[in-house]
Write a protein that holds these residues in place. Sequence first.
Motif, mmCIF file in Angstrom:
data_model
loop_
_atom_site.group_PDB
_atom_site.id
_atom_site.type_symbol
_atom_site.label_atom_id
_atom_site.label_comp_id
_atom_site.label_asym_id
_atom_site.label_seq_id
_atom_site.Cartn_x
_atom_site.Cartn_y
_atom_site.Cartn_z
ATOM 1 N N ALA A 97 10.742 -12.778 18.567
ATOM 2 C CA ALA A 97 10.486 -11.812 19.630
ATOM 3 C C ALA A 97 9.813 -10.555 19.076
ATOM 4 O O ALA A 97 8.860 -10.028 19.669
ATOM 5 C CB ALA A 97 11.788 -11.448 20.342
ATOM 6 N N VAL A 98 10.308 -10.062 17.934
ATOM 7 C CA VAL A 98 9.693 -8.880 17.315
ATOM 8 C C VAL A 98 8.255 -9.192 16.886
ATOM 9 O O VAL A 98 7.338 -8.382 17.103
ATOM 10 C CB VAL A 98 10.526 -8.411 16.107
ATOM 11 N N SER A 99 8.060 -10.352 16.288
ATOM 12 C CA SER A 99 6.708 -10.738 15.871
ATOM 13 C C SER A 99 5.768 -10.843 17.064
ATOM 14 O O SER A 99 4.612 -10.413 17.001
ATOM 15 C CB SER A 99 6.754 -12.084 15.133
ATOM 16 N N LEU A 100 6.287 -11.401 18.159
ATOM 17 C CA LEU A 100 5.455 -11.542 19.355
ATOM 18 C C LEU A 100 5.125 -10.193 19.977
ATOM 19 O O LEU A 100 4.024 -9.985 20.491
ATOM 20 C CB LEU A 100 6.169 -12.415 20.392
ATOM 21 N N ALA A 101 6.102 -9.280 19.973
ATOM 22 C CA ALA A 101 5.850 -7.947 20.524
ATOM 23 C C ALA A 101 4.721 -7.269 19.756
ATOM 24 O O ALA A 101 3.830 -6.648 20.346
ATOM 25 C CB ALA A 101 7.128 -7.112 20.472
ATOM 26 N N ARG A 102 4.742 -7.407 18.438
ATOM 27 C CA ARG A 102 3.670 -6.833 17.629
ATOM 28 C C ARG A 102 2.352 -7.562 17.872
ATOM 29 O O ARG A 102 1.282 -6.939 17.955
ATOM 30 C CB ARG A 102 4.043 -6.900 16.152
ATOM 31 N N ALA A 103 2.429 -8.891 17.987
ATOM 32 C CA ALA A 103 1.216 -9.670 18.221
ATOM 33 C C ALA A 103 0.608 -9.343 19.576
ATOM 34 O O ALA A 103 -0.614 -9.278 19.723
ATOM 35 C CB ALA A 103 1.532 -11.166 18.134
ATOM 36 N N ARG A 104 1.457 -9.122 20.577
ATOM 37 C CA ARG A 104 0.942 -8.784 21.900
ATOM 38 C C ARG A 104 0.254 -7.422 21.881
ATOM 39 O O ARG A 104 -0.777 -7.223 22.537
ATOM 40 C CB ARG A 104 2.066 -8.789 22.938
ATOM 41 N N ALA A 105 0.831 -6.480 21.141
ATOM 42 C CA ALA A 105 0.189 -5.164 21.024
ATOM 43 C C ALA A 105 -1.197 -5.299 20.390
ATOM 44 O O ALA A 105 -2.160 -4.656 20.824
ATOM 45 C CB ALA A 105 1.069 -4.233 20.208
ATOM 46 N N LEU A 106 -1.293 -6.171 19.363
ATOM 47 C CA LEU A 106 -2.592 -6.411 18.744
ATOM 48 C C LEU A 106 -3.548 -7.115 19.701
ATOM 49 O O LEU A 106 -4.751 -6.839 19.705
ATOM 50 C CB LEU A 106 -2.410 -7.251 17.474
ATOM 51 N N LEU A 107 -3.007 -8.035 20.520
ATOM 52 C CA LEU A 107 -3.831 -8.738 21.499
ATOM 53 C C LEU A 107 -4.418 -7.750 22.504
ATOM 54 O O LEU A 107 -5.613 -7.784 22.811
ATOM 55 C CB LEU A 107 -3.003 -9.804 22.224
ATOM 56 N N VAL A 108 -3.564 -6.872 23.033
ATOM 57 C CA VAL A 108 -4.032 -5.873 24.003
ATOM 58 C C VAL A 108 -5.099 -4.992 23.370
ATOM 59 O O VAL A 108 -6.144 -4.713 23.970
ATOM 60 C CB VAL A 108 -2.852 -5.025 24.509
ATOM 61 N N ARG A 109 -4.835 -4.566 22.137
ATOM 62 C CA ARG A 109 -5.809 -3.711 21.447
ATOM 63 C C ARG A 109 -7.121 -4.452 21.221
ATOM 64 O O ARG A 109 -8.203 -3.885 21.406
ATOM 65 C CB ARG A 109 -5.222 -3.250 20.120
ATOM 66 N N ALA A 110 -7.021 -5.724 20.825
ATOM 67 C CA ALA A 110 -8.224 -6.509 20.573
ATOM 68 C C ALA A 110 -9.034 -6.698 21.857
ATOM 69 O O ALA A 110 -10.270 -6.609 21.841
ATOM 70 C CB ALA A 110 -7.854 -7.873 19.984
ATOM 71 N N VAL A 111 -8.349 -6.952 22.973
ATOM 72 C CA VAL A 111 -9.049 -7.127 24.247
ATOM 73 C C VAL A 111 -9.724 -5.836 24.666
ATOM 74 O O VAL A 111 -10.884 -5.823 25.103
ATOM 75 C CB VAL A 111 -8.070 -7.619 25.335
ATOM 76 N N ARG A 112 -9.003 -4.715 24.522
ATOM 77 C CA ARG A 112 -9.586 -3.412 24.884
ATOM 78 C C ARG A 112 -10.808 -3.117 24.029
ATOM 79 O O ARG A 112 -11.852 -2.684 24.535
ATOM 80 C CB ARG A 112 -8.548 -2.306 24.708
#
Length: 431
Positions: A194-209
């Motif tokens: 869950a912690v890894s995914l939370a960090r990965a999702r933040a990176l995903l959002v940043r990458a999309v932006r």
Amino acid sequence: MQLPERVRRAIKEQEGSSEIVIGWTQLCVVVTWSALYTLSPKTFSSTAEFEPIPWVLSLYFVFTVVRLIAAYKGYLPRWLLSLSVVSDVSLLMITIWSFHLQYMQPAPFYLKAPTLLYVFIFIALRSLRFEPGYVILAGVVSAVGWLGMLAYAIGDGEMEITRDYIHYLTSNSVLIGAEADKIISILMVTGILAVSLARARALLVRAVRESFAAGDLSRFFDKGVADRITQADGKIGAGHGEIRNASILNVDIRGFTAYAERVSPAEVVGMLARYQALVVPIVQSNGGTIDKFLGDGIMATFGATERSDAHAAAAMRTMEAILDATDAWLEPDSETGRPATRVCAAVSSGDIVFGAVGSGARLEYTVIGSAVNKAAKLEKHTKVEDVRGLVDQSSYEQAVSQGFRPRSRFENRTQRTVMGIEGDVDVLVRP
């Protein structure tokens, strides 16, 4: 954080793709399990009254196919995703629970089933979506499910609680510590994922932006300039530049001011859009870079963003192509009353500085140098010469040496002063 609608749509598309991957993974899992169950020797008696595995696998196969179809149709509401998580774990727990019936043993018998390890597959499967909530749901349901299995086993009248590990492994007794370790392991793996995914999702959002930002940047800047900005190793600041030998092309609509005074603003903008849509592809097809739009003027560079050994030839070919392409397009229009207009252009080559200028708060990637000033002044001088194309002698000779062969007639004229350019300026003009 409130995300722009287009970013949310892009992330939603990524999630939809992830659900399709999850669906196919589930299908592979159930097919693999079915094949292994069919081919492997059975470890229970042929007289067993209850054989649940085929039923469970059949139900899970049907549910997986339905879920995969829903993923392709884009109909995966959160309640269905949550139901899918609960169903995965529930089917696994029911299968494990049924072992003591299938093998005709006391309930604690199923606590030693290695099939529990499959629960980590279902938890890890949810990490493909980049939403930690579903991983947490899978982990919590698994932990609660195993706790319920333990409670059921303890409630069995034939149950024996022991603290002897060897006795635990060789009998149908229950070792509370061992079962607690299983639950703790499930929750720990869930938390880490869950912690890894939370960090990965933040990176995903940043990458999309940043992907959208880079796309927008390439619309406001030439692709070569946008790539230099987005791919820079460090922060770009004022004074960040390189000396290049390059060519500058200035294009302008002669008579545009008179035209703009007689028509509506919408018509002016529409004409500019059509003009730019005609000129810009010609520049880009010849390897040029649009440096800036100056109202009805366009400034393009050749060999600035990327070094080129034939920049002068490319600039001259571009000027010819633009003047030819706009010959008929800007003729006077008696029906609309549009006055006579024509496109004029000029080319100059030389050493320039290509880089960022401005302050820390506002920067611009552009070119600076005498060739830039000369091209602008030569373009203005086309009105004095009453020609459409103008290039200084040295730039023309450089273009010819780089393989340029004019398709139209050029005349050689000598001017002592061209719009404030000091010294003799030998110019070639195109009528």
